[in-house]
Enzyme design. Sequence first.
Site, short mmCIF file in Angstrom:
data_model
loop_
_atom_site.label_atom_id
_atom_site.label_comp_id
_atom_site.label_asym_id
_atom_site.label_seq_id
_atom_site.Cartn_x
_atom_site.Cartn_y
_atom_site.Cartn_z
N CYS A 51 0.83 -1.21 0.00
CA CYS A 51 0.00 0.00 0.00
C CYS A 51 0.86 1.26 0.00
O CYS A 51 1.47 1.61 1.01
CB CYS A 51 -0.93 -0.03 1.21
SG CYS A 51 -1.84 1.51 1.50
N CYS A 54 -0.10 3.96 2.48
CA CYS A 54 0.27 3.56 3.85
C CYS A 54 1.69 4.01 4.17
O CYS A 54 1.96 4.54 5.25
CB CYS A 54 0.18 2.04 4.00
SG CYS A 54 -1.48 1.37 3.83
#
Length: 305
Positions: A51, A54
């Site tokens: 991700c 993230c």
Amino acid sequence: MSVDTPIFKDGSAEGAETDLVKNTTTKDFMRDVVEASREVPVLVDFWAPWCGPCRQLTPILEKAVRAAKGAVKLVKLNIDDHPQIPGQMGVQSIPAVYAFQDGRPVDGFIGALPESRVNAFIARLIGDTAGDVAADLEAAEAALAAGDVNTAAQLFGEILQQDRENAQSLAGLAKCYIKTGDLARAEQTLGLVPPAKAETAAVASARAALELARKPPPADTIETLRAKLAADPKDAQARFDLALALNAKGDRDGALEELLTLVVRNRAWNDDAARKQLVQLFDAWGVSDPATMSGRQRLSSLLFA
């Protein structure tokens, strides 16, 4: 960072892990989050190695938590390795951040927020109203500078719900109305500024921006004005009008160059109009704007050389 420094799966250095920031597992979630949140609020960062947002958010979270100096903790859970907890909590999109307090989730957000919004979130969580307002003001001003008028207006409005006399928010909201062309609402908003705060820099900037917006636009287009100057570089009115037209299009540096050129070539023109216009632009742009800082320095050099 040395290439020999051990790195965890989430990209953090081993030495950076502290009691304030740690990784957890399904087995340790109750101890690290639920039980720990009975002492101080705990943020849970649900993330995954694949991700990108993230990886963008986690360093911001870590910085903000450490800056809070123990008032809040951060626990990170890799949802690929430990899917049970996020599944039970209904986490469907990451990054997802949940705030736990007194053993239960009380707040949260989805997505990679900018640093100012993360700071505001933490400030609300720990009850730091002053920090909350300061972070929201920073985020609102950043949104306004980026041209995101809707977000800026929303943030300024949220601050005014807490403090109806916040002069910086009233000035910022007035600038939002100016950008949308609603000059009457801008004037009404500035009228709400308490008299004791009427001379603050933010309010002065908004008033200058309103005065500037009320000036009739040049009759000629930018292209036409450039053509006039190409034919006659001494055409002071064309240069002055070009500066206003460029500023109206958001080209502050271009407007600055034309007005400074006019000061150099014909300062006395129209009762010192170029210098006066520069001062008004500086007020409207704000003292911290790069064009203001550069322009003031250059104008001073010209005037006092």
